[in-house]
Design a protein around this motif. Structure first.
Motif, PDB file in Angstrom:
ATOM      1  N   GLN A  83       0.827  -1.203   0.000  1.00 64.85           N
ATOM      2  CA  GLN A  83       0.000   0.000   0.000  1.00 64.85           C
ATOM      3  C   GLN A  83       0.862   1.254   0.000  1.00 64.85           C
ATOM      4  OE1 GLN A  83      -3.228  -0.014   2.852  1.00 64.85           O
ATOM      5  NE2 GLN A  83      -3.418  -2.240   2.734  1.00 64.85           N
ATOM      6  N   ASP A  84       1.942   1.240   0.754  1.00 64.16           N
ATOM      7  CA  ASP A  84       2.826   2.396   0.809  1.00 64.16           C
ATOM      8  C   ASP A  84       3.471   2.654  -0.547  1.00 64.16           C
ATOM      9  OD1 ASP A  84       4.168   4.408   2.594  1.00 64.16           O
ATOM     10  OD2 ASP A  84       5.954   3.381   1.821  1.00 64.16           O
ATOM     11  N   ALA A  85       3.848   1.591  -1.269  1.00 57.88           N
ATOM     12  CA  ALA A  85       4.459   1.746  -2.586  1.00 57.88           C
ATOM     13  C   ALA A  85       3.486   2.370  -3.573  1.00 57.88           C
ATOM     14  CB  ALA A  85       4.945   0.389  -3.095  1.00 57.88           C
ATOM     15  N   VAL A  86       2.215   1.986  -3.486  1.00 57.51           N
ATOM     16  CA  VAL A  86       1.207   2.525  -4.399  1.00 57.51           C
ATOM     17  C   VAL A  86       0.951   4.002  -4.110  1.00 57.51           C
ATOM     18  CG1 VAL A  86      -1.249   2.420  -5.002  1.00 57.51           C
ATOM     19  CG2 VAL A  86       0.095   0.315  -4.860  1.00 57.51           C
ATOM     20  N   ARG A  87       0.910   4.350  -2.824  1.00 60.36           N
ATOM     21  CA  ARG A  87       0.529   5.717  -2.454  1.00 60.36           C
ATOM     22  C   ARG A  87       1.697   6.701  -2.518  1.00 60.36           C
ATOM     23  NH1 ARG A  87      -2.973   2.929   1.702  1.00 60.36           N
ATOM     24  NH2 ARG A  87      -5.114   3.266   0.996  1.00 60.36           N
ATOM     25  N   HIS A  88       2.927   6.193  -2.517  1.00 61.42           N
ATOM     26  CA  HIS A  88       4.095   7.076  -2.475  1.00 61.42           C
ATOM     27  C   HIS A  88       5.073   6.708  -3.594  1.00 61.42           C
ATOM     28  CE1 HIS A  88       2.458   7.045   1.683  1.00 61.42           C
ATOM     29  NE2 HIS A  88       2.682   8.348   1.596  1.00 61.42           N
ATOM     30  N   HIS A  89       4.593   6.828  -4.826  1.00 63.82           N
ATOM     31  CA  HIS A  89       5.464   6.566  -5.977  1.00 63.82           C
ATOM     32  C   HIS A  89       6.094   7.886  -6.416  1.00 63.82           C
ATOM     33  CE1 HIS A  89       2.304   8.279  -8.492  1.00 63.82           C
ATOM     34  NE2 HIS A  89       1.452   7.577  -7.770  1.00 63.82           N
ATOM     35  N   ASP A  90       6.630   7.942  -7.648  1.00 62.72           N
ATOM     36  CA  ASP A  90       7.386   9.133  -8.063  1.00 62.72           C
ATOM     37  C   ASP A  90       6.513  10.276  -8.561  1.00 62.72           C
ATOM     38  OD1 ASP A  90       6.511   8.202 -10.472  1.00 62.72           O
ATOM     39  OD2 ASP A  90       8.487   7.654 -11.242  1.00 62.72           O
ATOM     40  N   GLY A  91       5.187  10.110  -8.507  1.00 61.54           N
ATOM     41  CA  GLY A  91       4.299  11.228  -8.835  1.00 61.54           C
ATOM     42  C   GLY A  91       3.792  11.293 -10.255  1.00 61.54           C
ATOM     43  N   HIS A  92       4.186  10.370 -11.132  1.00 61.69           N
ATOM     44  CA  HIS A  92       3.770  10.432 -12.535  1.00 61.69           C
ATOM     45  C   HIS A  92       2.613   9.494 -12.872  1.00 61.69           C
ATOM     46  CE1 HIS A  92       7.176  12.970 -13.382  1.00 61.69           C
ATOM     47  NE2 HIS A  92       8.012  12.059 -12.884  1.00 61.69           N
ATOM     48  N   LEU A  93       2.153   8.720 -11.917  1.00 62.54           N
ATOM     49  CA  LEU A  93       1.094   7.739 -12.180  1.00 62.54           C
ATOM     50  C   LEU A  93      -0.239   8.330 -11.726  1.00 62.54           C
ATOM     51  CD1 LEU A  93       3.042   4.606 -10.874  1.00 62.54           C
ATOM     52  CD2 LEU A  93       2.938   5.511 -13.210  1.00 62.54           C
ATOM     53  N   VAL A  94      -0.777   9.232 -12.569  1.00 64.76           N
ATOM     54  CA  VAL A  94      -1.935  10.038 -12.158  1.00 64.76           C
ATOM     55  C   VAL A  94      -3.189   9.190 -11.969  1.00 64.76           C
ATOM     56  CG1 VAL A  94      -1.070  12.170 -13.156  1.00 64.76           C
ATOM     57  CG2 VAL A  94      -2.401  10.598 -14.588  1.00 64.76           C
ATOM     58  N   HIS A  95      -3.380   8.173 -12.794  1.00 62.94           N
ATOM     59  CA  HIS A  95      -4.583   7.352 -12.663  1.00 62.94           C
ATOM     60  C   HIS A  95      -4.498   6.445 -11.444  1.00 62.94           C
ATOM     61  CE1 HIS A  95      -6.079   8.921 -16.387  1.00 62.94           C
ATOM     62  NE2 HIS A  95      -4.959   8.565 -17.009  1.00 62.94           N
ATOM     63  N   LEU A  96      -3.297   6.028 -11.124  1.00 61.06           N
ATOM     64  CA  LEU A  96      -3.104   5.247  -9.904  1.00 61.06           C
ATOM     65  C   LEU A  96      -3.388   6.117  -8.683  1.00 61.06           C
ATOM     66  CD1 LEU A  96      -2.269   2.383  -9.071  1.00 61.06           C
ATOM     67  CD2 LEU A  96       0.080   3.208  -8.886  1.00 61.06           C
ATOM     68  N   ASP A  97      -2.958   7.372  -8.734  1.00 57.51           N
ATOM     69  CA  ASP A  97      -3.258   8.302  -7.647  1.00 57.51           C
ATOM     70  C   ASP A  97      -4.763   8.465  -7.466  1.00 57.51           C
ATOM     71  OD1 ASP A  97      -0.749   8.872  -6.785  1.00 57.51           O
ATOM     72  OD2 ASP A  97      -0.493  10.652  -8.026  1.00 57.51           O
ATOM     73  N   ARG A  98      -5.455   8.562  -8.588  1.00 53.24           N
ATOM     74  CA  ARG A  98      -6.892   8.839  -8.557  1.00 53.24           C
ATOM     75  C   ARG A  98      -7.674   7.755  -7.815  1.00 53.24           C
ATOM     76  NH1 ARG A  98     -10.674   7.288 -12.154  1.00 53.24           N
ATOM     77  NH2 ARG A  98      -9.062   6.560 -13.591  1.00 53.24           N
ATOM     78  N   VAL A  99      -7.249   6.490  -7.924  1.00 49.47           N
ATOM     79  CA  VAL A  99      -8.009   5.388  -7.324  1.00 49.47           C
ATOM     80  C   VAL A  99      -7.241   4.687  -6.201  1.00 49.47           C
ATOM     81  CG1 VAL A  99      -9.241   4.983  -9.489  1.00 49.47           C
ATOM     82  CG2 VAL A  99      -7.193   3.636  -8.986  1.00 49.47           C
ATOM     83  N   SER A 100      -6.146   5.284  -5.740  1.00 49.72           N
ATOM     84  CA  SER A 100      -5.268   4.575  -4.799  1.00 49.72           C
ATOM     85  C   SER A 100      -5.993   4.151  -3.530  1.00 49.72           C
ATOM     86  CB  SER A 100      -4.049   5.436  -4.445  1.00 49.72           C
ATOM     87  OG  SER A 100      -4.456   6.654  -3.829  1.00 49.72           O
ATOM     88  N   ASP A 101      -6.879   4.998  -3.009  1.00 45.86           N
ATOM     89  CA  ASP A 101      -7.608   4.614  -1.796  1.00 45.86           C
ATOM     90  C   ASP A 101      -8.558   3.453  -2.059  1.00 45.86           C
ATOM     91  OD1 ASP A 101      -6.347   6.484  -0.247  1.00 45.86           O
ATOM     92  OD2 ASP A 101      -7.888   8.022  -0.534  1.00 45.86           O
ATOM     93  N   GLU A 102      -9.178   3.448  -3.238  1.00 45.30           N
ATOM     94  CA  GLU A 102     -10.142   2.393  -3.551  1.00 45.30           C
ATOM     95  C   GLU A 102      -9.476   1.052  -3.829  1.00 45.30           C
ATOM     96  OE1 GLU A 102     -13.146   2.691  -3.021  1.00 45.30           O
ATOM     97  OE2 GLU A 102     -13.294   4.860  -2.827  1.00 45.30           O
ATOM     98  N   LEU A 103      -8.215   1.079  -4.213  1.00 45.41           N
ATOM     99  CA  LEU A 103      -7.517  -0.189  -4.481  1.00 45.41           C
ATOM    100  C   LEU A 103      -7.511  -1.103  -3.264  1.00 45.41           C
ATOM    101  CD1 LEU A 103      -4.416   0.969  -6.560  1.00 45.41           C
ATOM    102  CD2 LEU A 103      -6.324  -0.422  -7.369  1.00 45.41           C
ATOM    103  N   PHE A 104      -7.541  -0.531  -2.092  1.00 53.88           N
ATOM    104  CA  PHE A 104      -7.451  -1.324  -0.867  1.00 53.88           C
ATOM    105  C   PHE A 104      -8.726  -1.224  -0.028  1.00 53.88           C
ATOM    106  CE2 PHE A 104      -3.259   0.288  -2.072  1.00 53.88           C
ATOM    107  CZ  PHE A 104      -2.610  -0.909  -2.330  1.00 53.88           C
ATOM    108  N   SER A 105      -9.808  -0.763  -0.643  1.00 54.91           N
ATOM    109  CA  SER A 105     -11.055  -0.593   0.097  1.00 54.91           C
ATOM    110  C   SER A 105     -11.856  -1.898   0.113  1.00 54.91           C
ATOM    111  CB  SER A 105     -11.900   0.514  -0.534  1.00 54.91           C
ATOM    112  OG  SER A 105     -12.289   0.158  -1.856  1.00 54.91           O
ATOM    113  N   GLY A 106     -12.794  -1.977   1.063  1.00 52.09           N
ATOM    114  CA  GLY A 106     -13.688  -3.128   1.137  1.00 52.09           C
ATOM    115  C   GLY A 106     -13.033  -4.333   1.800  1.00 52.09           C
ATOM    116  N   THR A 107     -13.878  -5.187   2.374  1.00 51.71           N
ATOM    117  CA  THR A 107     -13.376  -6.433   2.960  1.00 51.71           C
ATOM    118  C   THR A 107     -13.184  -7.472   1.861  1.00 51.71           C
ATOM    119  OG1 THR A 107     -15.587  -7.366   3.316  1.00 51.71           O
ATOM    120  CG2 THR A 107     -14.697  -5.930   5.056  1.00 51.71           C
ATOM    121  N   GLY A 108     -12.430  -8.505   2.182  1.00 49.89           N
ATOM    122  CA  GLY A 108     -12.253  -9.590   1.214  1.00 49.89           C
ATOM    123  C   GLY A 108     -13.578 -10.217   0.821  1.00 49.89           C
ATOM    124  N   ARG A 109     -14.483 -10.363   1.781  1.00 47.49           N
ATOM    125  CA  ARG A 109     -15.795 -10.966   1.495  1.00 47.49           C
ATOM    126  C   ARG A 109     -16.609 -10.056   0.577  1.00 47.49           C
ATOM    127  NH1 ARG A 109     -21.035 -11.860   3.744  1.00 47.49           N
ATOM    128  NH2 ARG A 109     -21.615 -14.066   3.585  1.00 47.49           N
TER     129      ARG A 109
END
Length: 221
Positions: free
Chosen positions: A173-199
């Motif tokens: 999660q830290d790698a996704v949220r703190h990259h070099d700043g050029h991955l704008v679409h990853l930034d846009r959905v970074s919180d949602e990538l890890f949202s929700g329970t597994g179920r």
């Protein structure tokens, strides 16, 4: 004092060997030590017999694993609430959770397709729900394959990650949220990538897959 060995005539009679007995003991060993440590030699020793005797009842390790799954499926209650889609979501959620409780079995089933009576009844029940949803036969058959793949792969992946000493979700999660700043679409959905329970995510994936199975007609070539 060295104990006097008993002759075979003086020993208690062994219970008769049968497929059911083999599966019962295999389940006990799997729960105690994990499927990876369940060998035919260890199983034979627990049954006080030779490995060759087991092959009269199970042809190989893959068939033993399938027989263990069949026994576990006896405890999986068929869902009765909701429409046909939600019953399928509940059915395959329950199947995935069953495999998640037995990670070695989940990994084994990635390569093995069971054919035991309980598994076939499970498959027949799923096809019945698809039929009630008026899903054409080919879409139902191909869709069933996808549903089984999703359930098995999800359980195997999550169990492997859980058991791996190298897995660290916080680092990922830290790698996704703190990259070099050029991955704008990853930034846009970074919180949602890890949202929700597994179920929650599993049930969403099953619903999404079912909508696709209904909507997309299989084509060849």
């Amino acid at each position: 004092m060295t104990p006097t060995p008993l002759s075979r005539r003086e020993r208690p009679a062994k219970p008769p060997l049968s497929r059911d007995t083999i599966v019962d003991v295999a389940l006990r060993l799997m729960d105690a030590d994990g499927l990876e440590r369940l060998t035919m030699r260890k199983l034979a020793a627990a049954l006080d017999t030779g490995p060759a005797s087991l092959y009269v009842y199970v042809r190989n390790t893959a068939e033993l694993h399938a027989a263990i799954l069949d026994r576990l499926l006896l405890d999986l209650e068929p869902p009765v609430e909701g429409d046909w889609r939600e019953r399928l979501v509940a059915q395959f959620s329950g199947y995935t959770e069953l495999l998640f409780r037995h990670p070695g079995l989940a990994r084994s089933l990635v390569a093995v397709r069971p054919t035991g009576p309980q598994f076939l009844a499970f498959v027949d029940r799923a096809l019945g729900e698809l039929h009630r949803g008026h899903v054409p036969a080919r879409q139902a058959a191909w869709g069933l394959d996808l549903l089984l793949q999703l359930a098995t792969a999800t359980a195997a992946e999550q169990a492997t990650r859980r058991d791996s000493p190298d897995t660290d979700d916080a680092v990922e999660q830290d790698a996704v949220r703190h990259h070099d700043g050029h991955l704008v679409h990853l930034d846009r959905v970074s919180d949602e990538l890890f949202s929700g329970t597994g179920r929650d995510r599993l049930r969403w994936a099953l619903r999404a897959l079912l909508h696709g199975i209904v909507a997309v007609t299989p084509t060849e070539g």
